[in-house]
Design a protein around this motif. Structure first.
Motif, PDB file in Angstrom:
ATOM      1  N   ALA A 116       0.823  -1.207   0.000  1.00 21.52           N
ATOM      2  CA  ALA A 116       0.000   0.000   0.000  1.00 21.52           C
ATOM      3  C   ALA A 116       0.859   1.259   0.000  1.00 21.52           C
ATOM      4  CB  ALA A 116      -0.932  -0.007   1.213  1.00 21.52           C
ATOM      5  N   ALA A 117       1.998   1.204   0.686  1.00 27.23           N
ATOM      6  CA  ALA A 117       2.876   2.373   0.777  1.00 27.23           C
ATOM      7  C   ALA A 117       3.711   2.583  -0.476  1.00 27.23           C
ATOM      8  CB  ALA A 117       3.802   2.229   1.987  1.00 27.23           C
ATOM      9  N   SER A 118       3.795   1.574  -1.331  1.00 24.36           N
ATOM     10  CA  SER A 118       4.623   1.668  -2.535  1.00 24.36           C
ATOM     11  C   SER A 118       3.874   2.438  -3.624  1.00 24.36           C
ATOM     12  CB  SER A 118       4.980   0.274  -3.046  1.00 24.36           C
ATOM     13  OG  SER A 118       3.885  -0.296  -3.756  1.00 24.36           O
ATOM     14  N   ALA A 168       8.333  -4.140  -5.656  1.00 22.85           N
ATOM     15  CA  ALA A 168       7.907  -2.956  -4.903  1.00 22.85           C
ATOM     16  C   ALA A 168       8.192  -3.109  -3.417  1.00 22.85           C
ATOM     17  CB  ALA A 168       6.419  -2.704  -5.133  1.00 22.85           C
ATOM     18  N   VAL A 169       7.903  -4.280  -2.874  1.00 23.62           N
ATOM     19  CA  VAL A 169       8.134  -4.507  -1.439  1.00 23.62           C
ATOM     20  C   VAL A 169       9.628  -4.538  -1.133  1.00 23.62           C
ATOM     21  CG1 VAL A 169       7.837  -6.149   0.460  1.00 23.62           C
ATOM     22  CG2 VAL A 169       5.929  -5.684  -1.094  1.00 23.62           C
ATOM     23  N   PRO A 175       6.316   1.217   5.867  1.00 23.35           N
ATOM     24  CA  PRO A 175       4.976   0.742   5.527  1.00 23.35           C
ATOM     25  C   PRO A 175       3.934   1.551   6.274  1.00 23.35           C
ATOM     26  CG  PRO A 175       5.916  -0.685   7.180  1.00 23.35           C
ATOM     27  CD  PRO A 175       6.994   0.314   6.797  1.00 23.35           C
ATOM     28  N   TRP A 176       2.741   1.543   5.759  1.00 26.65           N
ATOM     29  CA  TRP A 176       1.657   2.135   6.526  1.00 26.65           C
ATOM     30  C   TRP A 176       1.463   1.305   7.785  1.00 26.65           C
ATOM     31  CZ3 TRP A 176      -2.563   3.202   2.269  1.00 26.65           C
ATOM     32  CH2 TRP A 176      -2.080   4.203   1.439  1.00 26.65           C
ATOM     33  N   PRO A 177       1.251   1.933   8.930  1.00 25.92           N
ATOM     34  CA  PRO A 177       1.109   1.155  10.169  1.00 25.92           C
ATOM     35  C   PRO A 177      -0.018   0.138  10.064  1.00 25.92           C
ATOM     36  CG  PRO A 177       1.308   3.498  10.637  1.00 25.92           C
ATOM     37  CD  PRO A 177       1.133   3.370   9.145  1.00 25.92           C
ATOM     38  N   THR A 178       0.267  -1.082  10.493  1.00 25.99           N
ATOM     39  CA  THR A 178      -0.749  -2.122  10.467  1.00 25.99           C
ATOM     40  C   THR A 178      -1.825  -1.803  11.493  1.00 25.99           C
ATOM     41  OG1 THR A 178       0.910  -3.744   9.828  1.00 25.99           O
ATOM     42  CG2 THR A 178      -1.155  -4.593  10.720  1.00 25.99           C
ATOM     43  N   SER A 228      -4.838  -3.569  -1.569  1.00 27.77           N
ATOM     44  CA  SER A 228      -3.549  -4.228  -1.325  1.00 27.77           C
ATOM     45  C   SER A 228      -3.752  -5.556  -0.625  1.00 27.77           C
ATOM     46  CB  SER A 228      -2.648  -3.321  -0.472  1.00 27.77           C
ATOM     47  OG  SER A 228      -2.323  -2.137  -1.148  1.00 27.77           O
ATOM     48  N   ARG A 229      -4.615  -5.562   0.371  1.00 30.60           N
ATOM     49  CA  ARG A 229      -4.854  -6.804   1.102  1.00 30.60           C
ATOM     50  C   ARG A 229      -5.491  -7.853   0.194  1.00 30.60           C
ATOM     51  NH1 ARG A 229      -8.841  -7.944   6.220  1.00 30.60           N
ATOM     52  NH2 ARG A 229      -7.691  -9.696   7.098  1.00 30.60           N
ATOM     53  N   ARG A 230      -6.444  -7.407  -0.633  1.00 31.10           N
ATOM     54  CA  ARG A 230      -7.109  -8.329  -1.543  1.00 31.10           C
ATOM     55  C   ARG A 230      -6.109  -8.914  -2.539  1.00 31.10           C
ATOM     56  NH1 ARG A 230     -10.351  -4.908  -3.853  1.00 31.10           N
ATOM     57  NH2 ARG A 230     -11.633  -4.797  -1.971  1.00 31.10           N
ATOM     58  N   LEU A 231      -5.188  -8.080  -3.019  1.00 32.27           N
ATOM     59  CA  LEU A 231      -4.195  -8.546  -3.982  1.00 32.27           C
ATOM     60  C   LEU A 231      -3.249  -9.557  -3.346  1.00 32.27           C
ATOM     61  CD1 LEU A 231      -2.957  -8.343  -6.785  1.00 32.27           C
ATOM     62  CD2 LEU A 231      -1.639  -6.367  -6.002  1.00 32.27           C
TER      63      LEU A 231
END
Length: 226
Positions: A17-19, A35-36, A46-49, A68-71
């Motif tokens: 998500a942050a990328s 990307a990661v 990263p965006w905070p979980t 992002s989570r779905r991917l």
């Protein structure tokens, strides 16, 4: 052995998500892993979980987080771990003598002068050589006593984004001033991120492949600082 299996599903999604990777173009596991990997090695946080189930998201981030989570779920966490390991193992390292390595890491030097052209583009570990130019180090110490000048260690991560021959400017000087030198190839370096502490290891000539142990150590240092 290099492994990124310690990254959870939500952490992978947060890094993704942050990328800047577009998520609407059906990225492949390789795209996501690249990307990661850049996030991990250039310290892009990263965006905070958050609590996914409770649906608590900072304003404006909900759609990208959910996508992002779905991917990550669609591609599979294990497959993404394997792809990320492959991407990280393809990273190269570049050994530079001091004080030039310190200049790249801390003084904004973004041109590395080499006698040969490189077609490599991507992430690189910046390694300070065991040998150094003692005369220039003395000068560097005089101008900046606090400049870190570690040797025989990985001291930063970066990206090599281009390579061109030195050329004259319209004003008669050399391009990439003040760091560019005439008659050489200028390697273009961006996204330099100094490590919180150096990772000791031997270097090599040309671009070289760091071992899995070195990569694991660099990742560990990066994770300590997040």
């Amino acid at each position: 052995m290099l492994t990124t299996s310690w990254l959870t599903r939500d952490e992978l999604a947060d890094y993704l998500a942050a990328s800047p990777l577009p998520l609407t173009l059906s990225p492949t596991p390789q795209d996501v892993a690249t990307a990661v990997a850049e996030d991990l090695l250039t310290h892009r946080l990263p965006w905070p979980t958050l609590d996914w189930e409770a649906g608590r998201y900072p304003e404006g981030t909900r759609d990208r987080r959910l996508r992002s989570r779905r991917l990550v779920d669609d591609l599979g966490v294990d497959k993404l771990h394997d792809a990320l390991d492959d991407v990280l193992l393809s990273v190269r390292a570049l050994t530079i003598r001091q004080p030039w390595a310190g200049a790249v890491t801390h003084l904004g030097k973004r041109t590395e002068n080499r006698s040969w052209r490189s077609g490599y583009r991507g992430l690189v570990l910046l390694h300070a050589a065991k040998e150094a130019d003692t005369r220039l180090i003395t000068q560097a110490r005089q101008s900046d006593p606090d400049l870190p000048l570690h040797r025989q260690a990985v001291i930063a991560t970066a990206k090599i984004t281009g390579c061109h021959q030195a050329r004259r400017t319209e004003q008669g000087g050399i391009c990439c001033s003040p760091w560019g030198e005439p008659g050489l190839w200028h390697w273009e370096i961006k996204a330099v991120h100094p490590l919180a502490r150096p990772v000791s290891c031997s270097g090599a000539l040309n671009l070289w492949r760091p071992s899995a142990d070195v990569l694991n150590a660099v990742l560990a240092v990066e994770e300590e600082g997040r």
